[in-house]
Design a protein around this motif. Structure first.
Motif, PDB file in Angstrom:
ATOM      1  N   SER A 125      -3.577   3.223  -1.955  1.00 54.40           N
ATOM      2  CA  SER A 125      -3.880   2.329  -0.825  1.00 54.40           C
ATOM      3  C   SER A 125      -5.243   1.653  -0.904  1.00 54.40           C
ATOM      4  O   SER A 125      -5.391   0.499  -0.500  1.00 54.40           O
ATOM      5  CB  SER A 125      -3.786   3.095   0.488  1.00 54.40           C
ATOM      6  N   HIS A 126      -6.235   2.365  -1.407  1.00 54.10           N
ATOM      7  CA  HIS A 126      -7.563   1.752  -1.435  1.00 54.10           C
ATOM      8  C   HIS A 126      -7.615   0.563  -2.399  1.00 54.10           C
ATOM      9  O   HIS A 126      -8.401  -0.359  -2.204  1.00 54.10           O
ATOM     10  CB  HIS A 126      -8.632   2.789  -1.792  1.00 54.10           C
ATOM     11  N   PRO A 152       0.799  -1.232   0.000  1.00 54.37           N
ATOM     12  CA  PRO A 152       0.000   0.000   0.000  1.00 54.37           C
ATOM     13  C   PRO A 152       0.828   1.276   0.000  1.00 54.37           C
ATOM     14  O   PRO A 152       1.853   1.357   0.662  1.00 54.37           O
ATOM     15  CB  PRO A 152      -0.801  -0.116   1.310  1.00 54.37           C
ATOM     16  N   ILE A 153       0.369   2.244  -0.763  1.00 59.94           N
ATOM     17  CA  ILE A 153       0.985   3.571  -0.787  1.00 59.94           C
ATOM     18  C   ILE A 153      -0.064   4.570  -1.256  1.00 59.94           C
ATOM     19  O   ILE A 153      -0.790   4.316  -2.207  1.00 59.94           O
ATOM     20  CB  ILE A 153       2.240   3.594  -1.704  1.00 59.94           C
ATOM     21  N   THR A 154      -0.128   5.701  -0.585  1.00 63.95           N
ATOM     22  CA  THR A 154      -1.039   6.757  -1.007  1.00 63.95           C
ATOM     23  C   THR A 154      -0.649   7.239  -2.401  1.00 63.95           C
ATOM     24  O   THR A 154       0.546   7.398  -2.647  1.00 63.95           O
ATOM     25  CB  THR A 154      -0.951   7.955  -0.034  1.00 63.95           C
ATOM     26  N   GLU A 208      -5.877  -2.233  -0.250  1.00 63.67           N
ATOM     27  CA  GLU A 208      -6.749  -2.694   0.833  1.00 63.67           C
ATOM     28  C   GLU A 208      -7.930  -3.488   0.289  1.00 63.67           C
ATOM     29  O   GLU A 208      -8.292  -4.538   0.812  1.00 63.67           O
ATOM     30  CB  GLU A 208      -7.271  -1.488   1.630  1.00 63.67           C
TER      31      GLU A 208
END
Ligand code: SF4
Ligand code: SF4
Lengths: 387, 102
Positions: A34-35, A29-31, A38
């Motif tokens: 991330s969604h 995950p990384i902005t 996830e």
């Protein structure tokens, strides 16, 4: 048209991949990705699809794990952004050289430093020469459609190359849009299980990722180059099949109100929609302006771009990145170089804008069209930077 | 699941004759790829100084040193990369590195 649902685009990208019968996902995950990470983890954990989710410790490991999975014959998926993509950099050209059809979403985000989590294209540009097929999306629906199509393109026996679908971070990933999904049955028909050209298996040992000395390396580079260039044909074919099955038409280069335009603007990614609104407004005021939108960044659609800009007097090329210390934005330098040999070519203005999440409004695009009328030519110029 | 045996072509070849991704379909054929072509020096043995300790054989990173019938050692120059490790490790000084042109 099927039923539409309101959904965040990042979630929708993961849902689209869930329809694709993947075997392995390794997503760190990384902005603002991330969604996707996830939601992909949720989908697999909840047993909604029969796939492995590898909880890797970094993006370097994610892409490395997927190279292995893909070599073993799996349909493999990852998603990343910015620094994560930079960390994958070392492995990206290996995946393409090994002709492994790994698919990836990149939630485009500015590269540090300074640390900035917002949108631009400075993360994908350093990966430009990695040998991946590189697609850009303009809205959430395209993120769904191209995510599904990317597997079919990548795995085509004529292609066998990895593919990255660029989805502008926040500008797209975090939008909630009305979206339409094809059914599982429809996708299964469109995208049958992967038939690998070869796979690692203990019953039949083979070698992948071999060593090549000066007597062979150049031949391998040429072979990869021809494969990547040849993939444009397959991209077009898959787009056509998608249009037939699902009714949404895609082209490697899209044009909007471009036919009789004397000034064209060339965009890539989500800014295309805003620029289109600006074009509509200016057309109402009698200005002959239009839009060219680059959907396929690599392989570079040379003939299609030439055809799209033929006849215009001025071409404004938008870049959401800059080749630091170079000739300007990466899109503009490519466009200029393919037009160099043309007898009739437009005057080209390269505008670098929208960096690190700086908003580009309809008014900004109108301003840029106006700047093109007045300003004397510079190799490139920044738009909206405080002087 | 195992993939059917795909024909192995000779190597190296014209660019369009390479297997996709340079995959190699026959196991154990690394020996066919002569990796010694780029060395600038090669080892030369003086067996009158050799005490047959086998150190050169153990240290060669290419595994290209073999024991001969009479217990001395020699390098297969098709695979020797000319690193000089054998000459460096040979403490009785039985190996010297010579330029390729010599
Ligand atoms: S020079 Fe290096 S590669 Fe050649 S035989 Fe000696 S140790 Fe082996
Ligand atoms: S290291 Fe030197 S002395 Fe020992 S076996 Fe090799 S050549 Fe002979």
């Amino acid at each position: 048209m099927g039923k539409r649902v309101g959904m965040e685009v990042a979630i929708a990208a993961a849902e689209a991949v869930a329809l694709c019968n993947i075997d392995v996902a390794a997503v760190y995950p990384i902005t603002p990705q991330s969604h996707i990470a996830e939601h992909m983890a949720d989908i697999i954990h909840d047993g909604r699809i029969d796939a492995e989710f590898i909880t890797v410790e970094s993006e370097h490991s994610a892409i490395s794990a997927l190279a292995g999975a893909s070599a073993a014959g799996a349909r493999a998926y990852t998603a990343t952004s910015s620094q994560g993509l930079m960390l994958m950099h070392e492995i990206l050209p290996i995946v393409s050289a090994m002709r492994l059809p790994v698919c990836m979403a990149n939630a485009n985000r500015a590269v540090s430093g300074p640390l900035n989590i917002w949108n631009d294209h400075t993360d994908i540009m350093p990966q430009r020469d990695s040998g991946w097929i590189c697609l850009f999306t303009e809205n959430g629906q395209e993120a769904i459609d191209l995510s599904i199509m990317s597997f079919k393109i990548a795995e085509d026996p004529e292609v066998m190359l990895p593919c990255v679908v660029n989805i502008d971070g926040f500008q797209l990933t975090h939008m909630i849009e009305p979206l339409e999904f094809p059914s599982q049955a429809e996708v299964a028909k469109f995208l049958p299980p992967r038939k690998p050209f070869a796979q690692l298996h203990p019953d039949n040992p083979i070698s992948m990722g071999c060593f090549a000395m000066p007597d062979t390396y150049a031949e391998t580079v040429k072979a990869k180059e021809e494969a990547l260039r040849g993939s444009k044909k397959v991209v077009t074919r898959v787009f056509a099949e998608w249009a037939k099955r699902f009714g949404r038409k895609y082209n490697v280069v899209e044009t909007y109100r471009a036919k009789d335009a004397d000034t064209l603007m060339l965009t890539m990614g989500s800014m295309g929609e805003t620029a289109a609104t600006a074009v509509d407004e200016m057309r109402k005021a009698g200005r002959k302006v239009g839009l060219v939108k680059l959907r396929l960044w690599r392989p570079f659609p040379v003939e299609e771009i030439k055809a799209a800009v033929a006849g215009c007097k001025t071409l404004i090329v938008m870049d959401r990145a800059i080749s630091t210390g170079g000739a300007g934005g990466p899109v503009a330098t490519d466009v200029k170089s393919i037009l160099y040999g043309e007898k009739k070519r437009p005057r080209i203005l390269n505008v670098i804008a929208g960096l690190g999440g700086r908003d580009l409004t309809v008014g900004d695009f109108v301003n840029m069209f106006d700047l093109a009328k007045k300003k004397k030519d510079e190799p490139f110029e920044f738009y909206g930077v405080r002087e | 699941m195992a993939k059917k045996k795909t024909e192995q072509k000779k190597w190296p070849e014209k660019w369009h004759e390479l297997n996709p991704g340079c995959m190699v379909f026959a196991a154990g054929n690394a020996a066919n790829y002569k990796t010694g072509s780029w060395k600038s020096q090669h080892p030369v043995w003086d067996n009158s100084k050799c005490i047959k300790c086998g150190i050169c054989y153990i240290f060669c990173p290419e595994g290209c040193i073999q024991e001969t019938q009479d217990g001395f050692y020699e390098a297969n120059l098709d695979y020797c990369k000319g690193c000089g490790i054998c000459a460096h490790e040979c403490w009785p000084g039985a190996i010297v590195m010579r330029e390729e042109e010599e």
